[in-house]
Design a protein around this motif. Structure first.
Motif, PDB file in Angstrom:
ATOM      1  N   VAL A   1       0.833  -1.204   0.000  1.00 53.36           N
ATOM      2  CA  VAL A   1       0.000   0.000   0.000  1.00 53.36           C
ATOM      3  C   VAL A   1       0.866   1.252   0.000  1.00 53.36           C
ATOM      4  O   VAL A   1       0.622   2.213  -0.736  1.00 53.36           O
ATOM      5  N   LEU A   2       1.908   1.239   0.839  1.00 56.17           N
ATOM      6  CA  LEU A   2       2.817   2.389   0.865  1.00 56.17           C
ATOM      7  C   LEU A   2       3.509   2.575  -0.479  1.00 56.17           C
ATOM      8  O   LEU A   2       3.686   3.700  -0.956  1.00 56.17           O
ATOM      9  N   LEU A   3       3.909   1.467  -1.104  1.00 55.10           N
ATOM     10  CA  LEU A   3       4.547   1.564  -2.421  1.00 55.10           C
ATOM     11  C   LEU A   3       3.587   2.157  -3.453  1.00 55.10           C
ATOM     12  O   LEU A   3       3.978   2.965  -4.296  1.00 55.10           O
ATOM     13  N   SER A   4       2.319   1.745  -3.384  1.00 53.27           N
ATOM     14  CA  SER A   4       1.314   2.296  -4.295  1.00 53.27           C
ATOM     15  C   SER A   4       1.149   3.799  -4.086  1.00 53.27           C
ATOM     16  O   SER A   4       1.084   4.574  -5.037  1.00 53.27           O
ATOM     17  N   ASN A   5       1.126   4.220  -2.805  1.00 56.49           N
ATOM     18  CA  ASN A   5       0.970   5.653  -2.521  1.00 56.49           C
ATOM     19  C   ASN A   5       2.196   6.443  -2.969  1.00 56.49           C
ATOM     20  O   ASN A   5       2.070   7.561  -3.489  1.00 56.49           O
ATOM     21  N   ARG A   6       3.390   5.861  -2.770  1.00 53.34           N
ATOM     22  CA  ARG A   6       4.586   6.568  -3.215  1.00 53.34           C
ATOM     23  C   ARG A   6       4.613   6.662  -4.744  1.00 53.34           C
ATOM     24  O   ARG A   6       5.046   7.670  -5.309  1.00 53.34           O
ATOM     25  N   CYS A   7       4.137   5.606  -5.411  1.00 53.98           N
ATOM     26  CA  CYS A   7       4.029   5.647  -6.887  1.00 53.98           C
ATOM     27  C   CYS A   7       3.130   6.801  -7.315  1.00 53.98           C
ATOM     28  O   CYS A   7       3.473   7.559  -8.231  1.00 53.98           O
ATOM     29  N   ALA A   8       1.980   6.958  -6.632  1.00 53.33           N
ATOM     30  CA  ALA A   8       1.057   8.044  -6.979  1.00 53.33           C
ATOM     31  C   ALA A   8       1.712   9.410  -6.781  1.00 53.33           C
ATOM     32  O   ALA A   8       1.574  10.313  -7.618  1.00 53.33           O
ATOM     33  N   ALA A   9       2.448   9.564  -5.659  1.00 52.75           N
ATOM     34  CA  ALA A   9       3.111  10.839  -5.381  1.00 52.75           C
ATOM     35  C   ALA A   9       4.187  11.131  -6.425  1.00 52.75           C
ATOM     36  O   ALA A   9       4.314  12.261  -6.914  1.00 52.75           O
ATOM     37  N   ARG A  10       4.933  10.117  -6.792  1.00 52.03           N
ATOM     38  CA  ARG A  10       6.009  10.317  -7.770  1.00 52.03           C
ATOM     39  C   ARG A  10       5.455  10.631  -9.155  1.00 52.03           C
ATOM     40  O   ARG A  10       6.074  11.373  -9.930  1.00 52.03           O
ATOM     41  N   LEU A  11       4.310  10.063  -9.481  1.00 54.06           N
ATOM     42  CA  LEU A  11       3.674  10.415 -10.747  1.00 54.06           C
ATOM     43  C   LEU A  11       3.332  11.901 -10.780  1.00 54.06           C
ATOM     44  O   LEU A  11       3.510  12.573 -11.802  1.00 54.06           O
ATOM     45  N   LYS A  12       2.835  12.410  -9.644  1.00 58.60           N
ATOM     46  CA  LYS A  12       2.502  13.834  -9.564  1.00 58.60           C
ATOM     47  C   LYS A  12       3.751  14.710  -9.649  1.00 58.60           C
ATOM     48  O   LYS A  12       3.716  15.822 -10.174  1.00 58.60           O
ATOM     49  N   LEU A  13       4.870  14.178  -9.159  1.00 60.59           N
ATOM     50  CA  LEU A  13       6.128  14.931  -9.206  1.00 60.59           C
ATOM     51  C   LEU A  13       6.835  14.802 -10.558  1.00 60.59           C
ATOM     52  O   LEU A  13       7.876  15.424 -10.775  1.00 60.59           O
ATOM     53  N   GLY A  14       6.294  13.980 -11.453  1.00 63.05           N
ATOM     54  CA  GLY A  14       6.917  13.785 -12.758  1.00 63.05           C
ATOM     55  C   GLY A  14       8.078  12.813 -12.733  1.00 63.05           C
ATOM     56  O   GLY A  14       8.825  12.719 -13.709  1.00 63.05           O
ATOM     57  N   GLU A  15       8.223  12.030 -11.641  1.00 65.26           N
ATOM     58  CA  GLU A  15       9.310  11.047 -11.531  1.00 65.26           C
ATOM     59  C   GLU A  15       8.781   9.697 -12.042  1.00 65.26           C
ATOM     60  O   GLU A  15       8.577   8.748 -11.280  1.00 65.26           O
TER      61      GLU A  15
ATOM     62  N   LEU B   1      10.870   6.284 -11.525  1.00 64.17           N
ATOM     63  CA  LEU B   1      10.825   5.807 -10.140  1.00 64.17           C
ATOM     64  C   LEU B   1       9.419   5.306  -9.802  1.00 64.17           C
ATOM     65  O   LEU B   1       9.252   4.316  -9.076  1.00 64.17           O
ATOM     66  N   ALA B   2       8.413   5.998 -10.319  1.00 61.77           N
ATOM     67  CA  ALA B   2       7.035   5.574 -10.071  1.00 61.77           C
ATOM     68  C   ALA B   2       6.802   4.175 -10.646  1.00 61.77           C
ATOM     69  O   ALA B   2       6.147   3.330 -10.016  1.00 61.77           O
ATOM     70  N   LEU B   3       7.342   3.917 -11.840  1.00 62.65           N
ATOM     71  CA  LEU B   3       7.187   2.595 -12.461  1.00 62.65           C
ATOM     72  C   LEU B   3       7.862   1.513 -11.625  1.00 62.65           C
ATOM     73  O   LEU B   3       7.321   0.417 -11.457  1.00 62.65           O
ATOM     74  N   GLN B   4       9.024   1.825 -11.069  1.00 64.41           N
ATOM     75  CA  GLN B   4       9.699   0.853 -10.191  1.00 64.41           C
ATOM     76  C   GLN B   4       8.823   0.508  -9.000  1.00 64.41           C
ATOM     77  O   GLN B   4       8.695  -0.663  -8.618  1.00 64.41           O
ATOM     78  N   ASP B   5       8.206   1.535  -8.375  1.00 62.94           N
ATOM     79  CA  ASP B   5       7.323   1.284  -7.233  1.00 62.94           C
ATOM     80  C   ASP B   5       6.126   0.427  -7.641  1.00 62.94           C
ATOM     81  O   ASP B   5       5.743  -0.511  -6.936  1.00 62.94           O
ATOM     82  N   ALA B   6       5.546   0.744  -8.793  1.00 63.99           N
ATOM     83  CA  ALA B   6       4.369   0.004  -9.246  1.00 63.99           C
ATOM     84  C   ALA B   6       4.698  -1.464  -9.488  1.00 63.99           C
ATOM     85  O   ALA B   6       3.917  -2.351  -9.116  1.00 63.99           O
ATOM     86  N   ARG B   7       5.834  -1.725 -10.091  1.00 64.95           N
ATOM     87  CA  ARG B   7       6.198  -3.119 -10.390  1.00 64.95           C
ATOM     88  C   ARG B   7       6.521  -3.907  -9.119  1.00 64.95           C
ATOM     89  O   ARG B   7       6.192  -5.090  -9.016  1.00 64.95           O
ATOM     90  N   LYS B   8       7.142  -3.223  -8.153  1.00 62.61           N
ATOM     91  CA  LYS B   8       7.408  -3.901  -6.881  1.00 62.61           C
ATOM     92  C   LYS B   8       6.099  -4.174  -6.157  1.00 62.61           C
ATOM     93  O   LYS B   8       5.907  -5.244  -5.565  1.00 62.61           O
ATOM     94  N   CYS B   9       5.203  -3.204  -6.229  1.00 59.34           N
ATOM     95  CA  CYS B   9       3.884  -3.367  -5.617  1.00 59.34           C
ATOM     96  C   CYS B   9       3.152  -4.557  -6.237  1.00 59.34           C
ATOM     97  O   CYS B   9       2.545  -5.371  -5.543  1.00 59.34           O
ATOM     98  N   ARG B  10       3.237  -4.674  -7.570  1.00 57.70           N
ATOM     99  CA  ARG B  10       2.576  -5.781  -8.277  1.00 57.70           C
ATOM    100  C   ARG B  10       3.190  -7.121  -7.882  1.00 57.70           C
ATOM    101  O   ARG B  10       2.488  -8.123  -7.744  1.00 57.70           O
ATOM    102  N   THR B  11       4.517  -7.142  -7.690  1.00 62.03           N
ATOM    103  CA  THR B  11       5.184  -8.386  -7.277  1.00 62.03           C
ATOM    104  C   THR B  11       4.713  -8.817  -5.895  1.00 62.03           C
ATOM    105  O   THR B  11       4.493 -10.005  -5.630  1.00 62.03           O
ATOM    106  N   LEU B  12       4.571  -7.822  -4.976  1.00 64.71           N
ATOM    107  CA  LEU B  12       4.167  -8.126  -3.601  1.00 64.71           C
ATOM    108  C   LEU B  12       2.689  -8.491  -3.507  1.00 64.71           C
ATOM    109  O   LEU B  12       2.303  -9.294  -2.653  1.00 64.71           O
ATOM    110  N   ALA B  13       1.866  -7.901  -4.388  1.00 62.72           N
ATOM    111  CA  ALA B  13       0.418  -8.157  -4.326  1.00 62.72           C
ATOM    112  C   ALA B  13      -0.105  -8.444  -5.725  1.00 62.72           C
ATOM    113  O   ALA B  13      -0.766  -7.612  -6.348  1.00 62.72           O
ATOM    114  N   PRO B  14       0.189  -9.626  -6.272  1.00 62.22           N
ATOM    115  CA  PRO B  14      -0.156  -9.919  -7.668  1.00 62.22           C
ATOM    116  C   PRO B  14      -1.659  -9.981  -7.950  1.00 62.22           C
ATOM    117  O   PRO B  14      -2.054  -9.948  -9.102  1.00 62.22           O
ATOM    118  N   ASP B  15      -2.480 -10.093  -6.928  1.00 55.60           N
ATOM    119  CA  ASP B  15      -3.932 -10.156  -7.134  1.00 55.60           C
ATOM    120  C   ASP B  15      -4.624  -8.825  -6.837  1.00 55.60           C
ATOM    121  O   ASP B  15      -5.865  -8.755  -6.829  1.00 55.60           O
TER     122      ASP B  15
END
Length: 798
Positions: free
Chosen positions: A51-65, A68-82
């Motif tokens: 959940v924290l990774l998902s929120n950081r991904c959202a924040a980084r998207l807003k910052l234009g990063e 880094l946002a994609l890295q967070d999203a992929r790690k989030c997907r690995t941890l919670a594939p469903d």
């Protein structure tokens, strides 16, 4: 914007909870830098909180990063594939990076987890509207909205997946369409559309087995629908796929079904497509009669439909079938008509193909001089067109032309150019043909190790292409190279595998030749019964093919080779010279019938050798003189090595008759030939053997000084080559013995014995080592046939 917060897996530590609250507050206040800072601190305490990774991904998207946002999203997907939101985050990050196809694929995977997730559905629509498919997707989407299907995950994924497939984004299209298929639909029509698109995407991605699976499902669904047009399409695609896999029987069944459907529906274009594919299939099966019939019907249908360019191509294919049947005059007539049509239509591409076909016809007639103008013009035309595929085919045909004419250096250069063209246009079929042809050139040059490497490259490519005839060809060429390297055990391995493949492919002509190669391998292994078995099979099959094919030149030549092989075996392996003479006489008559001067010369050579073996020196001399006359006949295009061999055997016969002066003259001619540029490059050992024969003649004429001088020159020429050193010391020993120098003779014969043992030991070790290495590396196995120019059009997936 609402940002979710989950209490699951949140540590009970009050410091952690405080940082989570602070990050949430910062997100709600849109202070994204602070949010990232607090989330970083919280993740230090619990790094696998998705959940924290998902929120950081959202924040980084807003910052234009976005990276880094994609890295967070992929790690989030690995941890919670469903968890669908992980896929949503990944899709948005990829879209921000401009990777629309990957973004759509990620969002489709999320919808596969929850097809009713509104954020994912809207995200997929937004992604499509922002991507290169917008212009085609927008009107479809507006229509879906009117039909109240805009929120259907299956429909959206199907539409977007098919759009991705049409743009060539095959992996992403496959992901989207397979996710849609997993959701399922009650509409068989929609399901058939998805299955058809999936089969095309897998086909284009080179995943033929998966494509066939979806094609079969597609056929089943359109049958349930009673959709005759869909059945016609599905049968055609299955026919093309099975053709590529080398499963010709299945391919034939589907192509016949497609033709029936097309004729029933009165779809002329589809019927033309089915007929030309049937022609190629029948050719692959060796059923040239039906191949000819299919291509002729196709050409007629093209003519009736006023499609002159397709008609020209089909006439070219008719000519290619005639070429394979050995009806060379008919082939020339068809390809000349193809050229006339191409000229009338102003089609430079078709003109180039027609010129290539005409060159191939003249090559088959053993007329390289007449083939050159056509092939050189075809190459110039292909270069003007900038078409590397046509250039490669032209280079390949010219290379074969020079190979036939004995110019191996130029042949090698052209086949290397053919290979470069294949790599430029990324055409594996042309690359495989170039590797095989280069391997043949290196075989003729005596560089068998390089030949084996090239033939193994051909084998690997044929395996990738599911090309069973190509695999068989490569296996046979590898076996022939090992035979030339005096490793019959390895040759036997490859030829055995070759025979199995040829029997699967119903290629009886190549099967016939393979039996001959197996017979030779068993002869080398001193297994005469097995050799006799395969040579008899070769001869029986060759006689059967000739009897059933009328005047097909190819089958005449097969019978000539079979007679040659069996005659050689009977003379050398069985000592049955009388039977060998009868077969050689039949062989000579057969070559005379088809105006094959080189073949007739080879038959005369064998007749001379058998008469020599029987001690009938005068007859042997007559046959070798007849051989020389044939080789020197204008238009015979004989090689220097063949003339050398004929003169050498004639010299030996004259020696047996006691005419050593004439024999010496023939051996002197042999020496001059051996010292010429052509034989120095191709067979440098012939100079060594010429010196030996001339030394024997000089000794018999009483010129001992010249004989010893020639023997010394022969020893020097042997260098460090053990096999030649054995022969050199044997000759010197015999010469010293005849001069009464027994101690010198003994010394040379002792050296001969030591070197002979060394040669035998090294040959045994090398053969065992090579076999062990190949077993460890699991190398594939491999046919020897000069490749025919490809037919003008191969089946393609619709």
């Amino acid at each position: 914007m609402n940002f979710s917060q989950s209490q699951q897996s949140v540590a009970s530590d009050p410091v952690f909870q405080a940082k989570v609250r602070l990050s949430t507050d910062a997100l709600n206040k849109e202070d994204f830098k602070k949010a990232v800072q607090y989330i970083d601190e919280a993740l230090e305490m619990e790094p696998n909180n998705h959940v924290l990774l998902s929120n950081r991904c959202a924040a980084r998207l807003k910052l234009g990063e976005f990276g880094l946002a994609l890295q967070d999203a992929r790690k989030c997907r690995t941890l919670a594939p469903d968890w669908p939101k992980a896929y949503y985050r990944e899709g948005v990050a990829l879209q921000c990076l401009g990777k629309f196809a990957d973004a759509a694929a990620a969002l489709c995977q999320g919808l596969g987890k929850d097809p009713k997730d509104r954020a994912l559905i809207q995200g997929l629509v937004d992604c499509a509207l922002a991507s290169p498919v917008r212009e085609r997707f927008l009107p479809v989407y507006e229509q879906l909205c009117k039909l109240h299907l805009a929120n259907s995950a299956f429909v959206l994924m199907s539409v977007i997946g098919q759009e991705l497939e049409s743009l060539g984004q095959h992996p992403q299209a496959i992901t989207a369409l397979e996710c849609a298929l997993q959701l399922g639909t009650s509409s068989l029509k929609l399901k058939a559309s998805v299955l058809s698109a999936l089969s095309r995407a897998h086909w284009s991605a080179g995943r033929i087995d998966r494509a066939v699976t979806y094609m079969q499902q597609d056929l089943s669904v359109v049958h349930q629908l009673g959709d005759e047009e869909g059945q016609c399409r599905a049968h055609g695609n299955l026919g093309a796929a099975h053709f590529v896999q080398g499963d010709f029987a299945e391919a034939l069944a589907h192509q016949k079904q497609q033709l029936r459907c097309a004729l029933k529906l009165r779809q002329r274009d589809t019927a033309i497509h089915a007929l030309t594919n049937l022609g190629h299939l029948y050719s692959a099966l060796g059923d040239l009669t039906n191949a000819l019939s299919s291509h002729r019907q196709c050409a007629l249908l093209c003519h009736q439909s006023d499609l002159p360019l397709l008609e020209a191509a089909e006439i070219g294919s008719v000519g290619s079938v005639y070429l394979a049947m050995g009806e060379l005059d008919n082939a020339l007539e068809c390809h000349s008509e193809q050229l006339r049509l191409a000229n009338r239509l102003g089609s430079r591409e078709e003109r180039c193909r027609a010129l290539l076909n005409l060159g191939s016809d003249h090559l088959a007639k053993r007329e390289p001089g007449q083939a050159w103008p056509h092939l050189e013009e075809a190459l110039a035309q292909a270069q003007q067109l900038g078409d590397p595929l046509l250039q490669g085919r032209a280079c390949g045909a010219l290379g074969a032309c020079h190979r036939l004419d004995g110019d191996l250096a130029e042949s090698r250069r052209l086949h290397e150019a053919q290979l470069n063209c294949a790599l430029r246009c990324a055409n594996r079929e042309l690359e495989a043909a170039a590797c095989g042809s280069l391997g043949l050139v290196y075989q003729l040059l005596g560089d068998y190790e390089s030949a084996v490497k090239l033939h193994k490259a051909h084998l690997r490519l044929a395996e990738l292409l599911h090309d069973r005839p190509g695999r068989a060809k490569a296996l046979g060429n590898i076996g022939c190279s090992y035979s030339a390297m005096r490793q019959p055990d390895l040759a036997l391995r490859y030829h055995t595998e070759e025979l199995e493949l040829l029997q699967q492919c119903y290629d009886r002509q190549s099967e016939c030749a393979c039996h001959g190669r197996l017979g030779a391998a068993y002869q080398s292994l001193r297994q005469p019964e097995r050799a006799a078995h395969h040579l008899q099979l070769q001869l029986d099959l060759a006689r059967e093919l000739r009897a059933n094919s009328g005047d097909q030149l190819a089958n005449h030549r097969l019978l000539a080779r079979a007679l040659e092989s069996m005659a050689g075996f009977l003379a050398s392996g069985r000592g049955d010279c009388q039977a060998a003479l009868e077969l050689c006489s039949e062989w000579r008559r057969l070559c005379s019938e088809i105006n094959d001067s080189r073949g007739e010369a080879a038959a005369c050579h064998r007749l001379g050798c058998v008469c020599h073996q029987l001690g009938r020196w005068r007859e042997a001399e007559a046959w070798h003189r007849a051989e020389l006359q044939l080789l020197q006949r204008p238009g015979c295009s004989s090689s220097c090595s063949a003339i050398w061999r004929a003169r050498c055997q004639l010299g030996l016969c004259l020696g047996e008759l006691g005419d050593w002066q004439m024999a010496a003259e023939e051996f002197q001619e042999c020496l001059q030939l051996a010292r010429g540029d052509e034989l120095q490059q191709q067979q440098p050992d012939l100079e060594f053997h010429s010196l030996g024969h001339l030394a024997d003649a000089s000794m018999s004429l009483g010129d001992t000084a010249q004989a010893m001088e020639l023997r010394a020159e022969q020893l020097q020429l042997a260098g460090n080559r053990p096999r030649l050193l054995v022969a050199a010391h044997a000759g010197l020993g015999e010469a010293h013995s005849r001069l009464g120098n027994q101690l010198a003779a003994l010394r040379h014969h002792q050296l001969e014995l030591e070197l002979a043992r060394q040669v035998v030991d090294e040959a045994g070790r090398h053969s065992s080592a090579t076999y062990s290495l190949e077993r460890q590396s699991h190398l594939g196995d491999s046919k020897l046939t000069l490749s025919q120019p490809p037919l003008d059009q191969a089946p393609v997936c619709q």
